[in-house]
Design a protein around this motif. Structure first.
Motif, short mmCIF file in Angstrom:
data_model
loop_
_atom_site.label_atom_id
_atom_site.label_comp_id
_atom_site.label_asym_id
_atom_site.label_seq_id
_atom_site.Cartn_x
_atom_site.Cartn_y
_atom_site.Cartn_z
N THR A 129 0.83 -0.62 0.22
CA THR A 129 0.12 0.12 -0.65
C THR A 129 0.70 1.38 -0.31
OG1 THR A 129 -1.14 -1.38 1.44
CG2 THR A 129 -1.57 1.26 1.55
N PHE A 130 2.90 1.47 0.79
CA PHE A 130 2.71 2.16 0.54
C PHE A 130 3.73 2.16 -0.31
CE2 PHE A 130 7.01 4.03 1.71
CZ PHE A 130 6.88 5.12 2.41
N LEU A 131 3.74 1.83 -0.75
CA LEU A 131 4.57 2.10 -2.20
C LEU A 131 3.77 2.17 -2.97
CD1 LEU A 131 7.09 0.31 -3.78
CD2 LEU A 131 6.23 -0.99 -4.08
N GLY A 132 2.48 1.65 -3.17
CA GLY A 132 1.43 2.29 -4.80
C GLY A 132 1.49 3.46 -4.20
N THR A 133 1.16 4.27 -2.99
CA THR A 133 0.96 5.49 -3.22
C THR A 133 2.52 6.17 -3.28
OG1 THR A 133 -0.65 4.99 -0.89
CG2 THR A 133 0.19 6.85 -1.22
N ILE A 134 3.36 5.72 -2.91
CA ILE A 134 4.66 6.80 -2.91
C ILE A 134 4.41 6.11 -4.71
CG2 ILE A 134 7.37 6.40 -3.65
CD1 ILE A 134 7.27 5.37 -0.15
N LEU A 135 4.17 5.61 -5.27
CA LEU A 135 4.21 5.19 -6.96
C LEU A 135 3.41 6.18 -7.71
CD1 LEU A 135 6.53 1.54 -7.44
CD2 LEU A 135 6.99 3.85 -7.41
N PHE A 136 1.93 5.39 -7.41
CA PHE A 136 0.80 5.79 -8.21
C PHE A 136 0.33 7.16 -7.64
CE2 PHE A 136 2.20 1.31 -8.58
CZ PHE A 136 2.96 1.55 -9.80
N THR A 137 -0.03 8.11 -7.08
CA THR A 137 -0.50 9.07 -6.32
C THR A 137 0.45 10.42 -6.87
OG1 THR A 137 0.36 9.03 -3.75
CG2 THR A 137 -1.28 7.86 -4.76
N PRO A 138 -0.98 11.61 -6.83
CA PRO A 138 1.14 13.10 -6.46
C PRO A 138 1.22 13.08 -5.45
CG PRO A 138 -1.66 13.14 -6.67
CD PRO A 138 -1.42 11.82 -6.68
N MET A 139 1.35 12.33 -4.80
CA MET A 139 2.25 12.30 -3.51
C MET A 139 4.20 12.28 -3.75
SD MET A 139 -0.11 11.43 -0.77
CE MET A 139 0.63 11.10 0.56
N SER A 140 4.83 12.69 -3.64
CA SER A 140 6.05 13.19 -3.40
C SER A 140 7.29 12.41 -1.93
CB SER A 140 6.84 13.77 -4.17
OG SER A 140 8.48 13.02 -4.73
N PHE A 141 7.99 11.82 -2.03
CA PHE A 141 8.50 11.14 -0.93
C PHE A 141 9.65 12.26 -0.96
CE2 PHE A 141 4.90 9.62 0.14
CZ PHE A 141 4.16 9.39 1.06
N THR A 142 10.73 12.76 -0.39
CA THR A 142 12.12 12.35 -0.79
C THR A 142 12.89 12.81 0.64
OG1 THR A 142 11.82 15.15 0.44
CG2 THR A 142 11.73 15.02 -2.39
N GLY A 143 13.83 11.47 1.05
CA GLY A 143 14.31 11.85 1.98
C GLY A 143 13.90 11.91 3.28
N THR A 144 13.36 13.41 3.69
CA THR A 144 12.85 13.89 4.68
C THR A 144 11.87 14.64 5.07
OG1 THR A 144 14.25 16.65 3.43
CG2 THR A 144 15.72 14.49 4.48
N SER A 145 11.80 15.19 3.42
CA SER A 145 10.18 15.26 3.88
C SER A 145 8.79 15.05 2.04
CB SER A 145 9.99 16.87 3.21
OG SER A 145 10.31 16.75 1.58
N VAL A 146 7.33 14.95 2.09
CA VAL A 146 6.66 14.81 1.76
C VAL A 146 6.04 16.42 0.99
CG1 VAL A 146 4.24 13.58 1.28
CG2 VAL A 146 6.06 12.95 3.21
N TYR A 147 5.56 15.71 -0.41
CA TYR A 147 4.66 17.34 -0.62
C TYR A 147 3.96 16.55 -2.29
CZ TYR A 147 8.48 17.34 -4.40
OH TYR A 147 9.86 16.58 -4.80
N ILE A 148 2.43 17.79 -1.78
CA ILE A 148 2.07 17.37 -3.33
C ILE A 148 2.83 18.03 -4.72
CG2 ILE A 148 -0.45 17.24 -3.63
CD1 ILE A 148 -1.05 17.44 -0.88
N MET A 149 2.75 16.99 -5.52
CA MET A 149 3.08 17.69 -6.58
C MET A 149 2.46 18.13 -7.62
SD MET A 149 5.80 14.97 -7.97
CE MET A 149 4.79 13.97 -8.06
N PRO A 150 2.94 19.89 -8.32
CA PRO A 150 1.46 20.33 -8.83
C PRO A 150 1.19 19.27 -9.81
CG PRO A 150 3.68 20.70 -9.37
CD PRO A 150 3.39 19.91 -8.58
N ALA A 151 0.14 19.62 -10.67
CA ALA A 151 -0.38 18.70 -12.12
C ALA A 151 0.05 18.86 -12.69
CB ALA A 151 -2.34 19.91 -12.29
N GLY A 152 -0.01 17.94 -13.78
CA GLY A 152 1.58 18.05 -15.37
C GLY A 152 1.48 16.45 -15.12
N ILE A 153 1.44 16.14 -16.73
CA ILE A 153 1.77 14.48 -17.58
C ILE A 153 3.36 14.53 -17.10
CG2 ILE A 153 0.23 15.46 -19.38
CD1 ILE A 153 2.30 16.18 -20.66
N GLY A 154 3.79 15.21 -16.06
CA GLY A 154 5.72 14.63 -16.03
C GLY A 154 6.41 14.37 -16.63
#
Length: 168
Positions: free
Chosen positions: A41-66
């Motif tokens: 579940t954690f892996l799916g959240t990290i990989l397939f949602t607009p939430m991004s985890f860097t080693g020290t923080s969590v942030y929501i990425m802006p809308a876009g196609i990457g």
């Protein structure tokens, strides 16, 4: 709309957790299954949602196609993080399919990494989750999965050796 993948992941995880809790009676097997579900579940959240985890923080990425990188492999902190992120996945794959050799885990790891990156590409275009599909991630995921599979063999060797010593 951007959060649809997260809702799907959470609903599937909740249903799977209920199923595991009700159908696995042995405590150790249930514990392993539920911890594995939490990891997936954690892996799916990290990989397939607009939430991004860097080693020290969590942030929501802006809308876009990457973006897509198919040519340049970069060995940076993100590369190491991707390896660490997929080591438990390799452990779980090898545990589930114990007859698969470690050499066979190399293409399995690379195909799993490619499937993850392809899914990120499509989800970025469908739900604007702004994930980057990167060849570096495919390689790092493959390495992490092979390391995880190797750790299963080390664990089994140490465990079997410990059991053998008890009998002697």
């Amino acid at each position: 709309m951007r959060w649809m993948p997260l809702f799907i992941i959470l609903i599937l995880s909740l249903l799977s957790g209920i199923y595991l809790f009700n159908n696995i009676k042995e405590f150790n097997r249930r514990r392993v299954a539920l911890v594995s579900l939490i990891y997936v579940t954690f892996l799916g959240t990290i990989l397939f949602t607009p939430m991004s985890f860097t080693g020290t923080s969590v942030y929501i990425m802006p809308a876009g196609i990457g973006s897509v990188n198919l040519y340049h492999i970069t060995y940076d902190l993100g590369f190491i993080e991707n390896i660490a992120l997929t080591v438990p996945l390799g452990f779980l794959i090898k545990r589930a399919f114990s007859n698969v050799s470690v050499v066979s885990m190399v293409p399995i790891g690379l195909m799993t990494g490619a499937a993850i990156e392809t899914m990120q590409y499509y989800l970025s275009h469908m739900f604007l989750i702004n994930r980057t599909s990167d060849i570096s991630d495919v390689v790092a995921n493959g390495i992490g999965i092979v390391i995880g599979a190797t750790l299963v063999l080390v664990y089994r060797y140490v465990y079997e050796k410990r059991i053998l010593e008890k009998w002697i």
